[in-house]
Write a protein that holds these residues in place. Structure first.
Motif, PDB file in Angstrom:
ATOM      1  N   LYS A  56       0.810  -1.215   0.000  1.00 44.80           N
ATOM      2  CA  LYS A  56       0.000   0.000   0.000  1.00 44.80           C
ATOM      3  C   LYS A  56       0.843   1.265   0.000  1.00 44.80           C
ATOM      4  O   LYS A  56       0.337   2.351  -0.284  1.00 44.80           O
ATOM      5  N   HIS A  57       2.112   1.138   0.362  1.00 50.14           N
ATOM      6  CA  HIS A  57       2.999   2.304   0.463  1.00 50.14           C
ATOM      7  C   HIS A  57       4.292   2.030  -0.310  1.00 50.14           C
ATOM      8  O   HIS A  57       5.375   1.930   0.283  1.00 50.14           O
ATOM      9  N   PRO A  58       4.194   1.877  -1.630  1.00 53.10           N
ATOM     10  CA  PRO A  58       5.384   1.538  -2.427  1.00 53.10           C
ATOM     11  C   PRO A  58       6.408   2.670  -2.430  1.00 53.10           C
ATOM     12  O   PRO A  58       6.068   3.847  -2.284  1.00 53.10           O
ATOM     13  N   LEU A  59       7.657   2.284  -2.597  1.00 52.61           N
ATOM     14  CA  LEU A  59       8.724   3.276  -2.660  1.00 52.61           C
ATOM     15  C   LEU A  59       8.680   4.050  -3.969  1.00 52.61           C
ATOM     16  O   LEU A  59       8.254   3.520  -5.002  1.00 52.61           O
ATOM     17  N   PRO A  60       9.121   5.315  -3.953  1.00 50.49           N
ATOM     18  CA  PRO A  60       9.244   6.056  -5.218  1.00 50.49           C
ATOM     19  C   PRO A  60      10.211   5.326  -6.151  1.00 50.49           C
ATOM     20  O   PRO A  60      11.269   4.867  -5.722  1.00 50.49           O
ATOM     21  N   GLN A  61       9.814   5.209  -7.410  1.00 50.26           N
ATOM     22  CA  GLN A  61      10.641   4.512  -8.383  1.00 50.26           C
ATOM     23  C   GLN A  61      11.202   5.496  -9.407  1.00 50.26           C
ATOM     24  O   GLN A  61      10.468   6.353  -9.909  1.00 50.26           O
ATOM     25  N   PRO A  62      12.493   5.385  -9.730  1.00 51.08           N
ATOM     26  CA  PRO A  62      13.068   6.301 -10.725  1.00 51.08           C
ATOM     27  C   PRO A  62      12.547   5.998 -12.121  1.00 51.08           C
ATOM     28  O   PRO A  62      12.227   4.854 -12.451  1.00 51.08           O
ATOM     29  N   HIS A  63      12.432   7.025 -12.924  1.00 49.83           N
ATOM     30  CA  HIS A  63      12.068   6.856 -14.323  1.00 49.83           C
ATOM     31  C   HIS A  63      13.175   6.093 -15.032  1.00 49.83           C
ATOM     32  O   HIS A  63      14.355   6.182 -14.655  1.00 49.83           O
ATOM     33  N   GLU A  64      12.813   5.320 -16.022  1.00 46.00           N
ATOM     34  CA  GLU A  64      13.811   4.508 -16.741  1.00 46.00           C
ATOM     35  C   GLU A  64      14.940   5.346 -17.323  1.00 46.00           C
ATOM     36  O   GLU A  64      16.055   4.856 -17.497  1.00 46.00           O
ATOM     37  N   GLU A  65      14.681   6.611 -17.623  1.00 42.73           N
ATOM     38  CA  GLU A  65      15.709   7.463 -18.215  1.00 42.73           C
ATOM     39  C   GLU A  65      16.393   8.351 -17.180  1.00 42.73           C
ATOM     40  O   GLU A  65      17.158   9.249 -17.531  1.00 42.73           O
ATOM     41  N   SER A  66      16.148   8.077 -15.892  1.00 39.57           N
ATOM     42  CA  SER A  66      16.765   8.891 -14.839  1.00 39.57           C
ATOM     43  C   SER A  66      18.275   8.714 -14.815  1.00 39.57           C
ATOM     44  O   SER A  66      18.785   7.608 -15.038  1.00 39.57           O
ATOM     45  N   ASP A  67      18.996   9.806 -14.529  1.00 44.67           N
ATOM     46  CA  ASP A  67      20.431   9.677 -14.334  1.00 44.67           C
ATOM     47  C   ASP A  67      20.717   9.431 -12.850  1.00 44.67           C
ATOM     48  O   ASP A  67      19.804   9.377 -12.026  1.00 44.67           O
ATOM     49  N   LYS A  68      21.999   9.294 -12.502  1.00 41.00           N
ATOM     50  CA  LYS A  68      22.344   8.942 -11.121  1.00 41.00           C
ATOM     51  C   LYS A  68      21.987  10.032 -10.127  1.00 41.00           C
ATOM     52  O   LYS A  68      21.676   9.748  -8.963  1.00 41.00           O
ATOM     53  N   ASN A  69      21.989  11.294 -10.568  1.00 37.55           N
ATOM     54  CA  ASN A  69      21.606  12.366  -9.644  1.00 37.55           C
ATOM     55  C   ASN A  69      20.123  12.285  -9.306  1.00 37.55           C
ATOM     56  O   ASN A  69      19.723  12.528  -8.163  1.00 37.55           O
ATOM     57  N   ALA A  70      19.308  11.923 -10.276  1.00 37.75           N
ATOM     58  CA  ALA A  70      17.870  11.828 -10.049  1.00 37.75           C
ATOM     59  C   ALA A  70      17.523  10.665  -9.132  1.00 37.75           C
ATOM     60  O   ALA A  70      16.470  10.667  -8.495  1.00 37.75           O
ATOM     61  N   ARG A  71      18.396   9.665  -9.036  1.00 34.76           N
ATOM     62  CA  ARG A  71      18.132   8.534  -8.160  1.00 34.76           C
ATOM     63  C   ARG A  71      18.480   8.831  -6.701  1.00 34.76           C
ATOM     64  O   ARG A  71      18.210   8.016  -5.820  1.00 34.76           O
ATOM     65  N   GLY A  72      19.047   9.989  -6.423  1.00 35.61           N
ATOM     66  CA  GLY A  72      19.294  10.376  -5.042  1.00 35.61           C
ATOM     67  C   GLY A  72      20.762  10.384  -4.685  1.00 35.61           C
ATOM     68  O   GLY A  72      21.508   9.474  -5.031  1.00 35.61           O
ATOM     69  N   ARG A  73      21.160  11.432  -3.954  1.00 35.88           N
ATOM     70  CA  ARG A  73      22.555  11.611  -3.545  1.00 35.88           C
ATOM     71  C   ARG A  73      22.645  11.531  -2.024  1.00 35.88           C
ATOM     72  O   ARG A  73      21.917  12.221  -1.315  1.00 35.88           O
ATOM     73  N   VAL A  74      23.553  10.687  -1.544  1.00 34.09           N
ATOM     74  CA  VAL A  74      23.722  10.452  -0.108  1.00 34.09           C
ATOM     75  C   VAL A  74      25.126  10.860   0.308  1.00 34.09           C
ATOM     76  O   VAL A  74      26.111  10.531  -0.367  1.00 34.09           O
ATOM     77  N   LEU A  75      25.224  11.561   1.429  1.00 32.83           N
ATOM     78  CA  LEU A  75      26.512  11.893   2.037  1.00 32.83           C
ATOM     79  C   LEU A  75      26.608  11.182   3.376  1.00 32.83           C
ATOM     80  O   LEU A  75      25.749  11.366   4.251  1.00 32.83           O
ATOM     81  N   VAL A  76      27.626  10.348   3.537  1.00 33.41           N
ATOM     82  CA  VAL A  76      27.867   9.616   4.776  1.00 33.41           C
ATOM     83  C   VAL A  76      29.026  10.290   5.508  1.00 33.41           C
ATOM     84  O   VAL A  76      30.137  10.360   4.973  1.00 33.41           O
ATOM     85  N   VAL A  77      28.780  10.784   6.705  1.00 36.42           N
ATOM     86  CA  VAL A  77      29.820  11.429   7.500  1.00 36.42           C
ATOM     87  C   VAL A  77      30.033  10.595   8.755  1.00 36.42           C
ATOM     88  O   VAL A  77      29.115  10.426   9.573  1.00 36.42           O
ATOM     89  N   GLY A  78      31.237  10.063   8.903  1.00 39.04           N
ATOM     90  CA  GLY A  78      31.515   9.236  10.071  1.00 39.04           C
ATOM     91  C   GLY A  78      32.838   8.527   9.944  1.00 39.04           C
ATOM     92  O   GLY A  78      33.683   8.870   9.121  1.00 39.04           O
ATOM     93  N   GLY A  79      33.010   7.525  10.791  1.00 37.35           N
ATOM     94  CA  GLY A  79      34.244   6.752  10.778  1.00 37.35           C
ATOM     95  C   GLY A  79      35.303   7.339  11.683  1.00 37.35           C
ATOM     96  O   GLY A  79      35.242   8.489  12.118  1.00 37.35           O
TER      97      GLY A  79
END
Length: 293
Positions: free
Chosen positions: A14-37
């Protein structure tokens, strides 16, 4: 007070995840910054970063101590790495960490994996909270232990942060004994969500997820094998990827709990109920995500 809703396949459908368009580039699929270590736990951020990629993020950048950054960059050619100055103990030196520009360019910041210094983590949280005003936020590990003084700022966010504590961490956040918290986990996770204005995932044999609005969900599909070093780093990366892809905080938290637990179930079946590694969860994330889509 309303009972916890069960997190299961019906809810997910009932609550599906947003799906990228087939022609989406990597920026459109989401950018993550991991700060740690830190130099004592150099590989934890690698687990978070790879989990984010496995959960569908298009781009991931790791900001970690300079002494380990080259090693991680070679180990993970799929990510960008930003070396940061370290203090004398091998922890990120928050005072010299110029990350605001990077936060501004990202869709989700995950802060705290594999850090162990509460003072540096607190300084980073305070420093980056403003920069991440319009950026989705996941707080894990040492960053969780640093947020008590930042509760007002968390509560004022436009979109709630996602917090991922285990029993000991939520006890510290609420200033109570773990044994007391354990007697009524549901009340504790609801109180934590309300106090910090955030979505809270309390990890355990039965994971509980609470929203600041009072909604509560339970997920019992995990197993004891998930109680292993690095497992929480993996969950934080999954949540960050889903937020970066456009999921709402509660939706991202619930899906991350389910994906993490189902990956653990696959590991238990393929390897054994005890002794599989957190890194072995990673390869199952795309498979269980596809099965639920």
């Amino acid at each position: 007070m309303a009972e916890a809703q069960t997190l299961d396949g019906a809810w997910l459908r009932k609550h599906p995840l947003p799906q990228p368009h087939e022609e989406s580039d990597k920026n459109a699929r989401g950018r993550v910054l991991v700060v740690g270590g830190c130099t004592m736990v150099p590989g934890g951020v690698r687990l978070t970063a790879e989990a984010a990629l496995r959960a569908g993020a298009g781009k991931v950048r790791i900001a970690t101590v300079e002494a380990t950054s080259m090693m991680i960059g070679v180990l993970m050619p799929e990510v960008a790495v930003q070396p940061l100055f370290a203090d004398a103990k091998g922890e990120i030196d928050a005072g010299r960490a110029a990350l605001e520009a990077e936060v501004d360019k990202t869709d989700c910041l995950v802060l705290g994996p594999a850090m162990s210094c509460a003072d540096q983590a607190s300084a980073l949280v305070g420093k980056l909270m403003v920069a991440a005003g319009n950026t989705a936020l996941v707080l894990d590990a040492a960053a969780l232990m640093a947020i008590c003084g930042h509760a007002p700022s968390l509560g004022e966010r436009r979109s709630p942060a996602v917090l991922t504590p285990h029993l000991g961490e939520i006890a510290a956040l609420l200033g109570d004994d773990a044994e007391v918290i354990d007697r009524d986990r549901a009340a504790a996770v609801r109180l934590c969500a309300e106090r910090f204005g955030s979505v809270v995932v309390l990890k355990g044999a039965v994971s509980l997820v609470a929203a600041p609005t009072g909604e509560l969900f339970s997920y019992s599909g995990g197993n004891v094998g998930l109680a292993t070093g690095g497992s929480g780093d993996v969950m934080a990366g999954i949540a960050a990827a889903l937020l970066a892809r456009g999921a709402e905080p509660l939706q991202a938290a619930l899906w991350s709990a389910w994906l993490h637990g189902e990956a653990g179930r696959r590991c238990a079946e393929a390897i054994g109920p005890l002794g599989y590694l957190a890194s072995e969860l990673l390869g199952f994330i795309p498979r269980v995500m596809e099965r639920a889509a």
